[in-house]
Structures are given as C-alpha cells and as structure tokens.
Design a protein around this motif. Structure first.
Motif, PDB file in Angstrom:
ATOM      1  N   ALA A 297     -12.254   4.396  -0.900  1.00 35.07           N
ATOM      2  CA  ALA A 297     -12.165   4.926   0.462  1.00 35.07           C
ATOM      3  C   ALA A 297     -13.027   6.172   0.621  1.00 35.07           C
ATOM      4  O   ALA A 297     -12.946   7.098  -0.192  1.00 35.07           O
ATOM      5  N   ASP A 298     -13.812   6.204   1.676  1.00 32.32           N
ATOM      6  CA  ASP A 298     -14.611   7.379   2.001  1.00 32.32           C
ATOM      7  C   ASP A 298     -13.836   8.378   2.858  1.00 32.32           C
ATOM      8  O   ASP A 298     -13.751   9.559   2.544  1.00 32.32           O
ATOM      9  N   ARG A 299     -13.282   7.878   3.980  1.00 34.52           N
ATOM     10  CA  ARG A 299     -12.641   8.773   4.949  1.00 34.52           C
ATOM     11  C   ARG A 299     -11.131   8.620   5.009  1.00 34.52           C
ATOM     12  O   ARG A 299     -10.408   9.595   5.201  1.00 34.52           O
ATOM     13  N   HIS A 300     -10.667   7.376   4.878  1.00 30.49           N
ATOM     14  CA  HIS A 300      -9.237   7.142   5.091  1.00 30.49           C
ATOM     15  C   HIS A 300      -8.700   6.136   4.085  1.00 30.49           C
ATOM     16  O   HIS A 300      -9.344   5.134   3.778  1.00 30.49           O
ATOM     17  N   LEU A 301      -7.478   6.416   3.586  1.00 27.57           N
ATOM     18  CA  LEU A 301      -6.786   5.524   2.661  1.00 27.57           C
ATOM     19  C   LEU A 301      -5.366   5.297   3.152  1.00 27.57           C
ATOM     20  O   LEU A 301      -4.591   6.253   3.303  1.00 27.57           O
ATOM     21  N   SER A 302      -5.032   4.031   3.421  1.00 32.57           N
ATOM     22  CA  SER A 302      -3.651   3.647   3.705  1.00 32.57           C
ATOM     23  C   SER A 302      -3.124   2.880   2.504  1.00 32.57           C
ATOM     24  O   SER A 302      -3.830   2.028   1.955  1.00 32.57           O
ATOM     25  N   VAL A 303      -1.889   3.167   2.113  1.00 34.13           N
ATOM     26  CA  VAL A 303      -1.274   2.485   0.979  1.00 34.13           C
ATOM     27  C   VAL A 303      -0.020   1.775   1.474  1.00 34.13           C
ATOM     28  O   VAL A 303       0.947   2.432   1.884  1.00 34.13           O
ATOM     29  N   VAL A 304      -0.051   0.454   1.455  1.00 34.95           N
ATOM     30  CA  VAL A 304       1.118  -0.352   1.797  1.00 34.95           C
ATOM     31  C   VAL A 304       1.931  -0.471   0.519  1.00 34.95           C
ATOM     32  O   VAL A 304       1.591  -1.227  -0.389  1.00 34.95           O
ATOM     33  N   HIS A 305       3.021   0.280   0.460  1.00 34.71           N
ATOM     34  CA  HIS A 305       3.665   0.623  -0.809  1.00 34.71           C
ATOM     35  C   HIS A 305       5.026  -0.066  -0.951  1.00 34.71           C
ATOM     36  O   HIS A 305       5.961   0.219  -0.208  1.00 34.71           O
ATOM     37  N   GLY A 306       5.122  -0.955  -1.955  1.00 36.26           N
ATOM     38  CA  GLY A 306       6.390  -1.616  -2.216  1.00 36.26           C
ATOM     39  C   GLY A 306       6.737  -1.677  -3.687  1.00 36.26           C
ATOM     40  O   GLY A 306       7.500  -2.553  -4.093  1.00 36.26           O
ATOM     41  N   VAL A 307       6.181  -0.769  -4.491  1.00 35.34           N
ATOM     42  CA  VAL A 307       6.401  -0.850  -5.939  1.00 35.34           C
ATOM     43  C   VAL A 307       7.267   0.285  -6.476  1.00 35.34           C
ATOM     44  O   VAL A 307       7.395   0.447  -7.693  1.00 35.34           O
ATOM     45  N   ASP A 308       7.840   1.083  -5.586  1.00 32.17           N
ATOM     46  CA  ASP A 308       8.796   2.106  -5.990  1.00 32.17           C
ATOM     47  C   ASP A 308       8.175   3.043  -7.028  1.00 32.17           C
ATOM     48  O   ASP A 308       7.028   3.461  -6.896  1.00 32.17           O
ATOM     49  N   GLN A 309       8.910   3.337  -8.118  1.00 31.28           N
ATOM     50  CA  GLN A 309       8.444   4.301  -9.109  1.00 31.28           C
ATOM     51  C   GLN A 309       7.431   3.720 -10.097  1.00 31.28           C
ATOM     52  O   GLN A 309       6.956   4.431 -10.986  1.00 31.28           O
ATOM     53  N   ALA A 310       7.116   2.437  -9.966  1.00 29.06           N
ATOM     54  CA  ALA A 310       6.132   1.836 -10.868  1.00 29.06           C
ATOM     55  C   ALA A 310       4.759   2.472 -10.695  1.00 29.06           C
ATOM     56  O   ALA A 310       3.970   2.520 -11.644  1.00 29.06           O
ATOM     57  N   LEU A 311       4.476   2.971  -9.499  1.00 29.77           N
ATOM     58  CA  LEU A 311       3.157   3.566  -9.256  1.00 29.77           C
ATOM     59  C   LEU A 311       2.945   4.872 -10.030  1.00 29.77           C
ATOM     60  O   LEU A 311       2.001   4.973 -10.816  1.00 29.77           O
ATOM     61  N   PRO A 312       3.786   5.896  -9.857  1.00 27.71           N
ATOM     62  CA  PRO A 312       3.555   7.116 -10.647  1.00 27.71           C
ATOM     63  C   PRO A 312       3.676   6.868 -12.148  1.00 27.71           C
ATOM     64  O   PRO A 312       2.979   7.519 -12.936  1.00 27.71           O
TER      65      PRO A 312
END
Length: 748
Positions: free
Chosen positions: A706-721
């Motif tokens: 992403a250059d200007r904008h990032l949207s994250v459609v997030h459904g993975v709970d704590q798996a991401l961090p």
C-alpha cells in the motif's frame, strides 16, 4: 488506526478452502473474532507460488512476445547448464573428501564413486556421500548467445503427441495430458511410457497415486510397490515438489522419510537406484560445528586406530538442474567478489560522488571499489540506487536497473526521470530500467556484446529477494568482465517463488559489502510496516484514515465488506478509485480466497456473462507468462487469435488453450502475485481459517503493497500479532552458503 464505521450484512458462505500454505497475512492490532475464511495459498504444486486449483497460474507463455521471452530464458538456461557440465567434467581425480567416513556413510560414498567409474553400485543402507558427477558426457564449452532464438522450445511433433495419447488412453489417464507428456519425454515418449509408466510423474500436477493407477493398468501383475522404476520416479517427484517449496536440495533423512510416506518399501534401495541412474546428485557439506573426536575401531593399521577428528557433515540430495545452477551462481558471485571493477570514471569522480549524504554516499563508495554490493531497504530507499545509477551514467558507464515486474520497471523509470530532471541532466542516454526476464532474453535492455555478455558496465537488480537460483545464475554469468553488480531489495518480503533464497543467503554469508539504507518509509503505513519488519505490530496514528481495521465474524462477511471497501468506502473517503485498489488474501481457494473475492468484485465492478472463457472486456486480470511472474492488466477483447489483454509493458494475446492456465481475474491477488508492485490503496483480507498460515514475511509483504491507504479485513483475532512476533519465514534448504564460504574474509 481507525475502524471503518459502515455496517454490513453477513453473506452466508461455507468455508471450503483446501489449498496448502503459501504464506500468511496480518491485519491491525484490533481484535476481531474470525471464524471462517480463505484457505491459504498452495505452494507445493505451483512454481509461481500462486496455487494450482481451478485455473492455475501459467506455467508457460501465451502471447507471441512472451513466448519469445520465455523460450529465450529456457534456452539460456540450457546453455548455462552445458557450460557447467563442461566445467564439472574437467575436474580430474577422485573425490578425496570423506575418506574418514565409516559405516553406512562410507558405503554410500563407495556407491557414488562406483557409479562415476562405471561399475555397478553397491547395495547399502542410506548414507552420507560426496557429490556424484553427472552421468552425461561432457559437452564442449558452450558459447553464450547474444540473442537466444525466439522460438518455443520443446514443441512435440503431432505424431508424437498422438502416439502418447493412445498410451494414456490405454492406461486410463486423461488424454489431455498428451501434449505435456510428449514435451516432457520427447520423441519416443510412448515407448518410454510403456516401459516405465511412472514417467507420468514428470508432468506437473500428476501425483504418485495417479501414476500408480496408470502403471497398474499398463503393467498388470508386473506392477509392484517395490519396483525400482517407481522409487526413482517418486524421488524425482519429491525433489521437484521440494523445489516448488523453495528448496534446492533435501537432506537425506528428509528424503528417506518422504519416500516412506509415499509407500516406497525400501527408501535406501530407491535412493541407490536413483544415484546409479544419474537421476540425482549427492552432496556432503561440512557444517560449521566443531570437529568431534572419533575413535576408530576397525581392523585397520595402528595409525587408523588412533583417535581422529571428524567434522560433522550434512548430506543433501538434489536434482542436477538446481544443483548445477547453484554451483554456477556461486562461481559467478565469486568472480565478482574477487575481481577488480573496470576503471570507468576517474577516481576523483567516484570520490566526489561518494560524498553524498548518508547511505547514498556509502553505496556509491562501496560500488566504486567492489564488483558485488548488497543494498537493503524499503520503498524510500530506491532513491539511493537511483542516485548511484545517475552518478555512474555521468561518468560514462553503461548503467542499467532491472526489476522483477513491468510495473516495478515503470515505477523506477519514473523515479529516474524525476530525479534526473531535478538535477543537472547526465550526458548521453542516462541510466535506464528493464525487467530481469526481458534483460536476460534480449527483449529489453542493452543487448549483448560479441562475447554474449550483457553490454553494460553496471547492473542494479532491484527486488533482489525475488531472484531464484536459476535466474540469479543467468544474471551473474551474463555479466562482462569488470562489470559491477548491485543486488538491492527489502529483506523483509517473501522470498522467490522459485527454489533458493539467494539474497538472504548472500546477506548471511557476509562475503561482500552490505549497505543498509537509513531512509525510512514515511507515513502511517510506513511506520506500521517498519514495526512488522522487526516483529512488532504497533498501533499507529492515522488521522487521515491511512490505516483502517475492519473486524469481521466469518468469510461471508469478509467478502461483503471487501467489496464494499473497494467499490464504495475507499473511493468515497480516501479518494482512490476502485481501479487503483487491490485486494490481497492468503490463497486462491476457500470462501474468502481470490476466486470467491474476484467473483464478488466482478459482479459489482464489471458484471458480465464471462463470454470469453469466463472473462469480459474490462475485467481486471493477473497474467502469468512464466512461473513466479504475475503481470496485472485488463481484458480488451477476444477473437480467433485468443484473449487480448492490455498489460503493463504492452499488449498480450493469450491463445484460447492457454487462458485457463495463465490468466486469472485480478481484483484480488495473493501476496506472491502482488510482490514487486505497489498500489495507492490495498485491502488485505484475513479470514479466520488463515490463522495457521500467518507469518511475518507474508504480513510484511501484504501490508507494504500500500502506498497511501491500507484497509485490513480482520478475522484472525490474536493470530496476527502472534505471527508477526513469533513466526519467521519457513526455512529453505540450499547449498549457496556452503559454496560461498571460501569467499568470506577471515574472522567474519
């Protein structure tokens, strides 16, 4: 980071994802209970690391210009292999290393040497030998061709295809495989299939159980699990699958275990047979661990009975193709490391240019005195190789940059143009950019000199992490004497789709100067990505909604919200139109994979009946001319010639029979498809079932598109961090670090 305020409906959708892991994605730090989603992308069967289900990415070129480019690449690889074969054949004398091996290791080493001398190999359990020389007779020293012949290689004759088709029909195999089998086996492929039905495994996509069924139909009672032909074919198949996963070779123990899982009764005997037939090569690489005292207990002389020190070794088994490419690459890199660069430009010119501020000056000074230099950094760091190229062109050097994709080439060419116009214009044509594939094939770049080498003095390869061993070997061997090579890239992104981890291995070896850029990627997206690179998923301030987290409950809601973001929210709130926004998701399959997302996005953005093989004019597509390369584009129309595309780099015509294999809809991509390209806005989709596939490089790659904008459609709970902090890239087995070890300065 902010949360998009719009609410959505949940579209009921069943999770059907079955693709294997490509990598993983991540979202912001907000927690959302995700339950269903997209299965991760398969890499085990697709060299382009873009999945193999349904409409698999292209494994061959489709349009005339792309066919020529791919044909030239293949021919160049063939020439390079012949050159390496000649070099290996000229190595005289027996292999002396491994003389102190005992037990099964010594037995297998004896077997390898027996094969080299033409004797029948001994039958022993699996062990740790020295490399076996290729069985093919040595060819004369190959001459590098200035312009490889632009014809499609290996096109089988019609009668060969028909004869193979009849054998396939007899064995109950799909007759549609006839052309691929004929191309793989060549003339007389029908006789080869009758003699050894497991040769069917040489066709991409065929699995051992399918080849077993074909063999039973042809051989009847003669077909048995312990057939030597089956064991050899399964070994080749396993090594090819390993290459698709990035390995250039497999450890002996791993290969033995994999053979057992494939129902090979005696993995050791199968390995011996493959070695005897010259179908695999064996390597014994000393490890960095300290030598271990060993008391010899055999009935040898008193001297032999003394305590000796043996250094631990690692035994690898690999296919000749990748083994020779890796050795050729090591030779080419060693030549660059040890050579004195051509004296282009005065010392005073280089010294003056080297006074530039920060890491730009460091890069110029390093290149002034070395044939090979590594440069690392993010998107902002591209200013530094651009400055180097401008300075070199000002000294009169023939300076070129090479990128992974046509989009990257155009982006860097624009950067060169802007920066050149802001300074005093350089004399002559100035530095220019090409793609790596175009440079090697001759379709782009400066062409080749009378000796067949690239007609340049300085080459800067951007997106260096995307170089596999074969491509990197071709690049290094194509450079003229005295040329300088700079490999530049972001070490945090996904590695190459093909086998090897060239850039990472070189960085780890410390065999040449390394310049780390001190130019950070600015803005909320740059701050977020920089943290991910060091294993931290931080909250960032995004007053202009540069980073938005969209929690979802399941895959159906993920698809709905993604379409809403691309078609409405991002254009309305951020000001980026839908055609400049890309969706990135872990895999092709599943209820929120690229296929499902592309169906939904097409219905909203360009509805139509799909009258051209599922495509309509105006559809966004992802076109793969060769494995590991994806070019974004749009459908123009279709006619008797095929599907007409407008792609970055020029128009392309894909023949009808190649469309299913080489063209996908391209509103939604995987991270491997997106690497090397950036868009003004990116929507990363992380459904719940992607949690097990997440790792730091995948998250880093997806977010950094992403250059200007990032949207994250997030459904993975704590798996991401957890993935960002704890899950690194999957290891790859390669030999390049060992081969580069002699080039490492003492004490490093």
């Amino acid at each position: 980071m902010s949360t998009d305020p719009e609410t959505t409906e949940t579209s009921p959708s069943e999770d059907t994802g079955t693709d294997a892991v490509e990598g993983a994605e991540g979202a912001g730090t907000d927690v959302a209970p995700g339950t269903e989603g997209t299965a991760p992308e398969r890499t085990g069967e697709d060299p382009a690391a873009e999945g193999t289900d349904g409409t698999g990415e292209a494994k061959a070129e489709a349009a005339a210009p792309e066919l020529s480019e791919a044909a030239a690449e293949l021919l160049a690889q063939q020439v390079e292999r012949e050159r390496i074969e000649r070099r290996k054949a000229e190595k005289a004398g027996p292999i002396t290393a491994g003389a102190k091996l005992t037990g099964t290791a010594a037995d297998l080493l004896a077997a390898v040497r027996a094969v080299e001398s033409g004797e029948k190999p001994v039958t022993t359990p699996f062990a740790k030998p020295q490399p076996a020389a290729p069985r093919r007779s040595a060819a004369p020293e190959a001459v590098r061709q200035p312009q490889p012949v632009p014809t499609e290689p290996g096109a089988p004759a019609t009668e060969t295809v028909e004869s193979v088709r009849r054998v396939l029909a007899e064995g109950g195999a799909p007759e549609t495989l006839a052309a691929q089998v004929a191309a793989a086996l060549g003339e007389g492929g029908d006789d080869q299939l009758r003699e050894d039905p497991w040769q069917l495994l040489r066709v991409p996509g065929v699995r051992p159980e399918q080849a077993d069924g074909f063999a039973r139909a042809l051989l009847g009672a003669e077909c048995a699990p312990d057939d030597e032909r089956r064991g050899r074919a399964v070994i080749g198949w396993l090594l090819e699958q390993a290459a698709l996963a990035g390995h250039t070779a497999l450890e002996a123990s791993a290969l033995t275990a994999a053979l057992a899982k494939q129902g090979v009764p005696d993995p050791d005997a199968a390995t011996q047979s493959a070695i005897a037939e010259g179908e695999v090569l064996v390597f014994q690489d000393a490890l960095d661990e300290p030598a271990v005292p060993v008391q010899r207990t055999d009935d040898a002389s008193d001297e032999d009975a003394e305590e000796v020190e043996e250094r631990p070794v690692r035994v690898l088994i690999g296919l000749e193709r990748y083994a020779l490419a890796e050795e050729s690459l090591a030779d080419g890199l060693a030549k660059l490391i040890n050579s004195v660069p051509k004296e282009d430009g005065s010392a005073a010119d280089w010294e003056q240019a080297g006074t530039a501020k920060g890491s730009t000056g460091e890069l110029i000074r390093a290149v002034a005195g070395h044939g090979l230099v590594l440069h690392t950094g993010g998107e902002a760091s591209l200013e530094e190789p651009a400055a180097l190229l401008r300075a070199a062109a000002g000294f009169g050097l023939r300076a070129w940059a090479a990128t992974h994709s046509p989009v990257g080439r155009e982006r860097f060419a624009a950067l060169l143009k802007r920066s050149t116009e802001s300074d005093n214009p350089t004399p002559g044509d100035g530095p220019r950019a090409a793609t790596v594939a175009g440079l090697l094939s001759g379709a782009e770049g400066p062409g080749r000199d009378a000796d067949g080498a690239l007609d340049l003095d300085l080459l800067v390869v951007l997106d260096a992490p995307q170089l596999d061993v074969e491509t990197a070997a071709l690049v290094s061997e194509s450079l003229p004497d005295g040329a300088r090579l700079v490999l530049a890239g972001d070490p945090g992104v996904l590695w190459s789709a093909g086998p090897g981890r060239v850039f990472a291995d070189l960085l780890a070896s410390k065999a040449c100067p390394q310049v780390v850029s001190r130019r950070p990627d600015l803005g909320p997206v740059g701050e977020l990505v920089s943290g991910i690179g060091i294993g931290e998923l931080n909250q960032v301030e995004a007053p202009g909604k540069e980073v938005v987290i969209v929690p979802v409950r399941d895959a159906g809601e993920a698809v709905h919200r993604t379409v809403q973001l691309v078609a409405d929210s991002v254009p309305r709130v951020i000001g980026v139109p839908a055609e400049q926004t890309v969706v990135i998701t872990p895999g092709h399959g599943g209820a929120a994979g690229t296929r499902a997302l592309n169906v939904a996005l097409k219905e909203r953005l360009n509805p139509g009946p799909g009258r051209f093989g599922g495509f309509d004019p105006g559809d966004r597509i992802a076109y793969s001319p060769t494995p590991g390369r994806t070019v974004p584009g749009r459908v123009v129309n279709a006619d008797a010639e095929g599907l007409h595309l407008a792609c970055a780099g020029g128009p392309v015509v894909v023949p009808k029979e190649r469309v299913e294999q080489s063209v996908r809809h391209g509103w939604a991509l995987t991270a491997h498809q997106a690497v090397g390209v950036r868009w003004p806005a990116v929507v990363v989709v992380l459904p719940g079932d992607a949690a097990q596939a997440l790792n730091r490089p995948w998250v880093y790659t997806a977010f950094s598109r992403a250059d200007r904008h990032l949207s994250v459609v997030h459904g993975v709970d704590q798996a991401l961090p957890r993935a960002v902090a704890e899950v690194p890239a999957k290891p790859r087995t390669t030999r390049l670090p060992v081969l580069l070890r002699p080039q490492v300065p003492a004490g490093v």
